[in-house]
Design a protein around this motif. Structure first.
Motif, short mmCIF file in Angstrom:
data_model
loop_
_atom_site.label_atom_id
_atom_site.label_comp_id
_atom_site.label_asym_id
_atom_site.label_seq_id
_atom_site.Cartn_x
_atom_site.Cartn_y
_atom_site.Cartn_z
N TYR A 70 -0.14 11.88 0.08
CA TYR A 70 0.85 11.07 -0.61
C TYR A 70 0.83 9.63 -0.10
O TYR A 70 0.56 9.38 1.08
N LEU A 71 1.14 8.70 -0.98
CA LEU A 71 1.42 7.32 -0.63
C LEU A 71 2.91 7.07 -0.83
O LEU A 71 3.48 7.46 -1.85
N HIS A 72 3.52 6.43 0.18
CA HIS A 72 4.96 6.19 0.15
C HIS A 72 5.22 4.68 0.23
O HIS A 72 4.77 4.03 1.18
N TRP A 73 5.92 4.15 -0.74
CA TRP A 73 6.32 2.75 -0.74
C TRP A 73 7.71 2.67 -0.11
O TRP A 73 8.67 3.31 -0.59
N ILE A 74 7.83 1.90 0.99
CA ILE A 74 9.04 1.87 1.82
C ILE A 74 9.67 0.48 1.74
O ILE A 74 8.98 -0.54 1.82
N SER A 75 11.00 0.44 1.65
CA SER A 75 11.70 -0.84 1.75
C SER A 75 11.72 -1.29 3.20
O SER A 75 12.17 -0.54 4.07
N PRO A 76 11.24 -2.49 3.50
CA PRO A 76 11.27 -2.96 4.89
C PRO A 76 12.67 -3.32 5.37
O PRO A 76 12.88 -3.54 6.56
N GLU A 77 13.62 -3.36 4.46
CA GLU A 77 14.99 -3.72 4.84
C GLU A 77 15.72 -2.56 5.50
O GLU A 77 16.50 -2.76 6.43
N ASP A 78 15.48 -1.32 5.01
CA ASP A 78 16.24 -0.20 5.54
C ASP A 78 15.45 1.10 5.63
O ASP A 78 16.00 2.13 6.04
N GLY A 79 14.17 1.11 5.24
CA GLY A 79 13.36 2.32 5.36
C GLY A 79 13.46 3.29 4.21
O GLY A 79 12.89 4.39 4.27
N ARG A 80 14.15 2.94 3.15
CA ARG A 80 14.25 3.81 1.98
C ARG A 80 12.87 3.97 1.32
O ARG A 80 12.11 3.01 1.23
N VAL A 81 12.57 5.18 0.85
CA VAL A 81 11.37 5.41 0.06
C VAL A 81 11.70 5.03 -1.38
O VAL A 81 12.55 5.66 -2.02
#
Length: 421
Positions: free
Chosen positions: A371-382
């Motif tokens: 899997y590839l996961h796109w993460i928000s750098p602000e809070d770690g949300r996927v």
């Protein structure tokens, strides 16, 4: 021959078959008990596996643009190949030793060249056959200055013309090359797996310098690819040090220890700096499987800060922070100027994450299940998730500044391009 009797000549054959079946059964029950335990795995055993993926509230839209197959033996060979990008072309190699230039927008081949042929001994049972390779490409590609450079299992270094795929030169180093060569100005810098680093002339492959540094008795299979600021070349080593060499002559500019090998056993003392080094404006960021991440002044080698968080992979560098995943799969955001933790998140725990890549406003990790996961750098949300393959993603995903596409390769050799919409 009496009725009902069997030919005596067939009895040894049947006995051999019975013996083989018995041997296989004993192998399963004596050596493969873990397989049977896996059928009735306890909750504690399951808890040590990759964290189960949960539903996400997708706030980013990702689409696969194209996909091609490079061959399914990269995982068995222990490679963590990633593409090299220049302009609108992507450079990659396949199982058969061919280097390819691929149109970044369409996935269509532009050219392909056989650079380091793989050979097989062809000597296993037909039913259980595994190809044993001698030769072939194991490191790269690296691109720059009109060249595409790859390294081989037998120490071959091959430079091709980036425009046509024609061979420009061929050289030899002392051991297998498993990281991407660096093309920087008039030098091609190549790491071999015996601790040596070579500075080759980019015009003809002639050896201009060599730096020899011993390696520990035990280390991970992987070398951080060299990086350069145009004056020096920076290398992470298995003993926990980062070494800066002057690009022209290979002399040592400085050595800085990131993590000290500690413990009684060779396993405990592993401190490899194996993940990609990240270059900032005037500072270098390095991380070690020994559990340390450090910011270093590139000109002097002096540490700016050190943090007790490290990884087997590399770092993603953003304007105000850097991101990494530790060996437990916890994702960390560290302040770029101080190293202090801004946040951490274990949503992808124990998923053996790849080094991260910055894609648009997000950071992307590959995992052990493809899997590839796109993460928000602000809070770690996927914020988005796509499955590339059912094999691990070990190489770092790469992003083209020209097309905006992200490219990732699975252990089974599937290469795909993704677009953020």
């Amino acid at each position: 021959m009496p009725a009902g009797s069997r030919p005596a000549s067939r009895r040894p054959e049947r006995m051999r078959i019975r013996t083989l079946v018995l041997a296989l059964a004993l192998t399963v029950f004596a050596g493969g008990c873990s397989t049977i335990r896996g059928w009735i795995a306890s909750d504690a055993e399951k808890a040590r596996g990759p964290a189960e993926l949960t539903e996400i509230q997708a706030s980013a839209t990702v689409e696969q643009v194209w996909s091609i197959n490079l061959g399914d033996e990269q995982q068995r060979m222990g490679l963590r190949q990633q593409v090299a990008i220049e302009g609108d072309k992507v450079f990659v190699f396949d199982d058969e030793g061919e280097v390819m230039a691929v149109d970044a927008n369409t996935g269509k081949p532009v050219w392909r060249t056989l650079a380091a042929e793989r050979r097989s001994d062809g000597s296993a049972w037909k039913f259980w056959r595994k190809r044993i390779a001698d030769g072939g490409i194991t490191g790269g590609p690296g691109v720059g200055g009109g060249l595409v450079v790859v390294g081989g299992r037998n120490g071959e270094v091959v430079a091709l013309d980036a425009g046509t795929g024609a061979e420009r030169w061929r050289a030899k180093v002392t051991s297998e090359v498993i990281s991407a060569p660096l093309v920087a100005g008039d030098r091609v810098v190549v790491r071999s797996n015996d601790g040596r680093t070579f500075g080759l002339d980019s015009a003809d492959g002639a050896r201009r310098w060599v730096y020899d540094r011993g390696i520990p008795a035990l280390s991970t299979r992987g070398n951080a690819a060299p990086v350069s600021d145009g004056q020096r070349v920076y290398l992470g080593y298995e003993d926990g040090n980062v070494v800066a060499l002057r690009l022209g002559d290979g002399s040592v500019a400085w050595i800085q220890r990131v993590a000290a090998p500690e413990g009684r056993s060779d396993l405990d003392r592993m401190a490899d700096v194996d993940g990609e080094l990240a270059l900032g404006y005037s500072e270098l960021y390095a991380t070690s499987v020994g559990g340390q991440t450090m910011a270093i002044v590139m000109a002097t080698g002096q540490p700016l800060w050190s943090r007790d968080t490290g990884t087997y992979g590399g770092l993603a560098l953003l304007a105000d922070r850097l991101m990494l995943a530790d060996p437990d799969g916890t994702i960390w955001a560290l302040d770029r100027s101080s190293g202090s933790a801004l946040w951490r998140h274990d949503v992808l725990a124990r998923r053996w994450l790849s080094s991260p890549a910055v894609h648009g406003d997000y950071v992307v990790f590959g995992d052990v299940e493809g899997y590839l996961h796109w993460i928000s750098p602000e809070d770690g949300r996927v914020v988005a998730r796509e499955r590339l393959d059912r094999a691990p993603i070990r190489g770092t995903p790469q992003v083209s500044t020209t097309t905006g596409l992200l490219f990732a390769i699975s252990g089974e050799g599937k290469l795909s391009a993704y677009r953020l919409r």
